[in-house]
Design a protein around this motif. Structure first.
Motif, PDB file in Angstrom:
ATOM      1  N   VAL A   1       0.861  -1.189   0.000  1.00  0.00           N
ATOM      2  CA  VAL A   1       0.000   0.000   0.000  1.00  0.00           C
ATOM      3  C   VAL A   1       0.893   1.232   0.000  1.00  0.00           C
ATOM      4  O   VAL A   1       1.851   1.320   0.786  1.00  0.00           O
ATOM      5  CB  VAL A   1      -0.915   0.005   1.239  1.00  0.00           C
ATOM      6  N   TRP A   2       0.599   2.154  -0.883  1.00  0.00           N
ATOM      7  CA  TRP A   2       1.325   3.421  -0.903  1.00  0.00           C
ATOM      8  C   TRP A   2       0.523   4.437  -0.091  1.00  0.00           C
ATOM      9  O   TRP A   2      -0.420   5.058  -0.595  1.00  0.00           O
ATOM     10  CB  TRP A   2       1.530   3.888  -2.343  1.00  0.00           C
ATOM     11  N   ASP A   3       0.936   4.592   1.167  1.00  0.00           N
ATOM     12  CA  ASP A   3       0.151   5.435   2.072  1.00  0.00           C
ATOM     13  C   ASP A   3       0.227   6.907   1.715  1.00  0.00           C
ATOM     14  O   ASP A   3      -0.704   7.664   1.985  1.00  0.00           O
ATOM     15  CB  ASP A   3       0.592   5.214   3.524  1.00  0.00           C
ATOM     16  N   PHE A   4       1.322   7.324   1.036  1.00  0.00           N
ATOM     17  CA  PHE A   4       1.488   8.749   0.768  1.00  0.00           C
ATOM     18  C   PHE A   4       0.469   9.299  -0.226  1.00  0.00           C
ATOM     19  O   PHE A   4       0.249  10.497  -0.298  1.00  0.00           O
ATOM     20  CB  PHE A   4       2.908   9.048   0.272  1.00  0.00           C
ATOM     21  N   CYS A   5      -0.150   8.435  -1.001  1.00  0.00           N
ATOM     22  CA  CYS A   5      -1.165   8.926  -1.943  1.00  0.00           C
ATOM     23  C   CYS A   5      -2.527   8.281  -1.677  1.00  0.00           C
ATOM     24  O   CYS A   5      -3.419   8.363  -2.513  1.00  0.00           O
ATOM     25  CB  CYS A   5      -0.727   8.706  -3.381  1.00  0.00           C
ATOM     26  N   SER A   6      -2.669   7.639  -0.533  1.00  0.00           N
ATOM     27  CA  SER A   6      -3.948   7.049  -0.134  1.00  0.00           C
ATOM     28  C   SER A   6      -4.617   7.941   0.899  1.00  0.00           C
ATOM     29  O   SER A   6      -3.986   8.799   1.527  1.00  0.00           O
ATOM     30  CB  SER A   6      -3.721   5.653   0.465  1.00  0.00           C
ATOM     31  N   THR A   7      -5.912   7.745   1.091  1.00  0.00           N
ATOM     32  CA  THR A   7      -6.653   8.474   2.118  1.00  0.00           C
ATOM     33  C   THR A   7      -6.324   7.881   3.490  1.00  0.00           C
ATOM     34  O   THR A   7      -6.499   6.673   3.696  1.00  0.00           O
ATOM     35  CB  THR A   7      -8.164   8.377   1.861  1.00  0.00           C
ATOM     36  N   GLU A   8      -5.814   8.719   4.384  1.00  0.00           N
ATOM     37  CA  GLU A   8      -5.442   8.283   5.737  1.00  0.00           C
ATOM     38  C   GLU A   8      -4.561   7.021   5.700  1.00  0.00           C
ATOM     39  O   GLU A   8      -4.783   6.064   6.438  1.00  0.00           O
ATOM     40  CB  GLU A   8      -6.678   8.019   6.603  1.00  0.00           C
ATOM     41  N   GLY A   9      -3.609   7.059   4.803  1.00  0.00           N
ATOM     42  CA  GLY A   9      -2.679   5.935   4.726  1.00  0.00           C
ATOM     43  C   GLY A   9      -3.294   4.658   4.210  1.00  0.00           C
ATOM     44  O   GLY A   9      -2.690   3.587   4.331  1.00  0.00           O
ATOM     45  N   GLY A  10      -4.484   4.750   3.638  1.00  0.00           N
ATOM     46  CA  GLY A  10      -5.137   3.565   3.075  1.00  0.00           C
ATOM     47  C   GLY A  10      -6.128   2.890   3.992  1.00  0.00           C
ATOM     48  O   GLY A  10      -6.660   1.823   3.671  1.00  0.00           O
TER      49      GLY A  10
END
Length: 815
Positions: A621-630
């Motif tokens: 999971v790429w947390d930097f471009c996910s909502t709330e870290g995914g």
């Protein structure tokens, strides 16, 4: 160069209009007789091997003719190829003589792949079959097992493969023997490969190009190939091209290629003719090598080639049922197909086998008589079936620490440029065991850093001659593949970078090699070797100047279809991930590694440390471009491939502005095989691990670099497939802009946004109520973007800006 006119007539009338002076380029045949003991051993070896080869095709019992043959002694299914065997055995016998006389290391590469009976018979006589397969001991019991199990369940097949001692070439497909041979001698200065090319195989495109292989052999650092063109005139049911060419024509052809041709066709004394030809070939090789190694290299040296003319099926049945057999295509496979059911053919088989006088060739225990053993190399290490280079050759690589070349997170870098820098360091650290084989594309693919400390190795160019070089560029994917196979199978490591669209040319070669590798792993005696390493770049996703013909990611599917134990497909999303992947592939063994990446500068998403962890996991999971870290996503967006991942990341950014209520998780997959059904691939995620990345109940959209059907096949048995959507290459495009390629193949950020909104709307009511106007705006944006591209001939200036979208208010297009 020896250039005397040959003092014997052409074996066939000359219908060509080539001038008589062409014969001046033929090498005069020596007439020296061989010692009597050599004659005896050569002839008895051949009689014994021919007997065994013929018996292997026919007999299931009574293998030494201790009584008259009956129908019960004949196999129920007659499988095998006889026609090429006598010629292969003739050459094998003389190579043994050459090894004993000169203490040489020789690998025998056989182009006529279905000549396994010849090779197995010869290997049994020298004891190599017994060494690796105790059931084929060099006695009556072992001979019985070999003959009766050939081309039968549980026994050796009719073509040469990894179970054949001494083999470094899969015999299932014609055309590759010569290229493999040249690859095998590179960086092996004392090695000789005797490569027999059948005149049927000589009609193939890969063989035709491989004749130029010597132009890439530096005699200082590499060994030599002795090509033997076996002209027996026929294929399965047709004349061969070479068989219909007279001496003048073949002389002109091979002198044009850059060889000295020598003809061997004296059937009255074939041993003297071939024996003298091999002595001449060795002397010419040593002359060329000595000049180069003493600092006075010959510019454009003419290496030896032997043209061997013998009848197809020589020493077999002359005529059967009124049809000529020996010297015709009827001898190609099984000359006596009705030996199991017709008395006349059974008696013909007995007469044929008795003509070799087996009682004179095998002692009371069924072992070869002493005169045969006298021809075989005295030490096992010199026997062609036991040469270490053919079964335990691996030389490990010193792979530099790629993190020293890592790029700072947030910058832009070309994956190919940084990989070129890594390969430059690797080539310096491994000056005799690592090479690059590539079509003429290294500069175009931005890998030119490899030339910082090495050269292109091209010996027929005055500016490159005698300078060595770790890079071979030739505009023949077949040659690159053949060179790489021979180089890898004799212990070294290679890299094959190419335009994505053209690797499909060597699809079947890669598959044949993978089959060889599978069988090698199933033996107890073949040791691990380096992986085959491919880089695909100049892909369909960045068609700045090439058109529809240069859009073909099908080689991905070709690799996916081979045995899971060998297949590895990687899509590193940025430069640091590509460095990590390349370093891993160079160290790996026994795989077919395919790395797909971009040559254009693109964002570096992960630091070197993050890239290492991401590549180790294969997906994350790429947390930097996910909502709330995914956390708690409404929808999961997955990028596979550098450009496709960029579009997913950009879509996630735009969605945050356009529909902030939508919770998005972004996942990147760098190791494609983690998606394979649980348990079907060594890298495949368990269903629990799969769910941790992609959830158990949320819609998932994959933006995939290859054909969507490939990904569907991998995901087919995963739980909840009904919630998964996939977009990939749709066979759409032309000479257009990079972003237009994204649009026409439905993998653009806008298409990703559509899937995200539709998927999120299933579980998020706030998104659901806004879905219709949101989708309308996106469709409008697609239309306006394409209008701009066609009007201006370029993409919008901020297309590849990864900063937050500046349009504001959810507006996707301005202007």
């Amino acid at each position: 160069m020896p250039g005397e006119v040959i003092d014997r007539p052409n074996p066939e009338p000359n219908p060509s209009n080539l001038p008589d002076q062409v014969l001046d380029l033929k090498v005069k045949a020596d007439k020296k007789k061989l010692p009597e003991d050599a004659y005896t051993s050569l002839k008895q070896f051949r009689r014994a091997a021919n007997y065994i080869a013929a018996a292997m095709i026919f007999l299931k019992d009574n293998v030494l003719l201790e009584k008259d043959l009956s129908f019960e002694d004949v196999k129920p299914r007659l499988l095998g190829h006889w026609g090429t065997c006598p010629g292969l055995i003739l050459v094998y016998s003389h190579l043994n003589y050459l090894i004993r006389k000169h203490d040489l290391d020789i690998i025998y590469v056989v182009g006529p792949g279905h000549g396994a009976p010849a090779m197995l018979a010869s290997l049994w006589l020298e004891g190599s079959m017994e060494r690796f397969f105790p059931q084929y001991s060099r006695d009556k019991n072992g001979l019985h097992n070999l003959i009766t199990k050939f081309s039968a369940p549980g026994g050796p097949p009719s073509h040469i493969n990894a179970e054949t001692p001494g083999a470094i070439h899969e015999g299932g497909e014609l055309g590759y023997a010569l290229g493999v041979s040249f690859g095998a001698v590179m960086d092996k200065p004392e090695l000789i490969v005797a490569c027999i090319v059948g005149d049927g195989e000589a009609e193939t495109g890969p063989t035709a190009t491989a004749w130029h292989g010597y132009k890439y052999i530096d005699p200082v650092e590499s060994g030599a190939v002795i090509p033997i063109v076996h002209v027996n005139g026929f294929k399965i049911s047709e004349r061969t091209i070479y068989g219909c060419m007279d001496d003048k024509e073949l002389t002109a052809l091979f002198t044009g290629y850059g060889y000295q041709p020598r003809f061997v066709d004296d059937l009255e004394d074939i041993d003297a003719d071939l024996g003298n030809a091999f002595e001449w070939a060795i002397s010419e090789i040593r002359r060329i090598q000595k000049a180069a190694r003493s600092g006075n290299p010959i510019m454009k040296p003419r290496w030896p080639v032997i043209i061997l003319r013998t009848p197809k099926g020589w020493s077999g049945p002359k005529k059967v049922d009124g049809e000529f057999i020996e010297g015709s295509f009827h001898s190609h496979q099984v000359p006596l197909m009705k030996a199991k059911s017709e008395e006349q053919q059974l008696r013909g088989l007995q007469a044929w086998l008795e003509s070799y006088a087996p009682s004179e060739l095998f002692d009371a225990h069924g072992s070869p008589v002493q005169q045969i053993l006298d021809l075989i190399p005295e030490t096992d290490a010199k026997k062609m079936g036991q040469l270490k280079e053919t079964y335990d050759p691996y030389i490990g690589l010193d792979v530099p620490n790629w993190m020293d070349l890592g790029v700072k997170k947030g910058e832009e870098a070309s994956s190919m440029q940084v990989c070129g820098a890594l390969m430059d360091k690797a080539l310096q650290a491994n000056p005799n065991s690592l090479r690059i084989f590539s079509p003429d594309e290294l500069e175009s693919n931005k890998l030119s850093a490899v030339f910082d400390h090495t050269n292109r190795n091209f010996q027929w160019d005055e500016f490159a001659n005698a300078r060595g070089g770790r890079v071979i560029e030739i505009l023949s994917e077949h040659c690159c593949q053949g060179f790489m196979q021979g180089y890898t199978l004799t212990g070294r490591t290679a890299l094959f970078p190419s335009y994505e669209s053209f690797l499909g040319i060597i699809h079947t070669m890669m598959v044949q090699y993978a089959k060889f590798g599978k069988m090698a792993l199933e033996t107890t005696w073949r040791q691990p070797i380096a992986s085959l390493n491919y880089i695909e770049t100049s892909t369909w996703t960045r068609q700045e100047h090439n058109g529809f013909s240069h859009q073909n990611p099908s080689f991905i599917g070709a690799v996916l279809n081979i045995k899971p134990g060998a297949a590895r497909v990687y899509f590193p999303p940025d430069a640091n991930c590509f460095l990590s992947t390349l370093a891993h592939c160079l160290r790996s063994k026994n795989y077919v590694n395919l790395m797909v990446g971009s040559k254009q500068p693109s964002p570096v998403f992960l630091s070197p440390e993050e890239a290492e962890a991401h590549c180790r996991a294969g997906a994350s999971v790429w947390d930097f471009c996910s909502t709330e870290g995914g956390l708690r996503p409404d929808v999961v967006l997955v990028g596979i491939g550098a450009e496709l991942t960029f579009e997913v990341v950009k879509a996630a950014q735009l969605l945050k502005e356009m529909v902030p209520e939508l919770r998005v998780r972004v996942v990147n997959v760098t190791d494609l095989l983690v998606l394979e059904t649980e348990g079907l691939h060594p890298h495949s995620l368990t269903n629990q691990d799969f769910a941790s990345l992609f959830t158990e109940d949320r819609d998932v959209h994959f933006n995939y670099h290859g054909y969507g059907t490939e990904l569907k096949g991998l995901l087919f048995a995963r739980p909840g497939m009904e919630r998964i959507t996939i977009e990939g290459y749709r066979e759409e495009g032309s000479t257009t802009t990079p972003f237009d390629m994204m649009l026409v193949n439905h993998v653009s950020r806008f298409h990703v946004m559509e899937y995200a909104i539709r998927g999120g709307a299933r579980v998020n009511e706030k998104v659901r109520v806004k879905m219709v106007p949101l989708l309308a705006e996106i469709k409008h944006t697609i239309q306006k973007t394409r209008e701009y591209i066609f009007a201006e001939g370029k993409d919008l200036s901020d297309t590849y800006d990864l900063g937050m979208f500046k349009g504001g208010g959810g507006v996707l297009y301005e202007g």
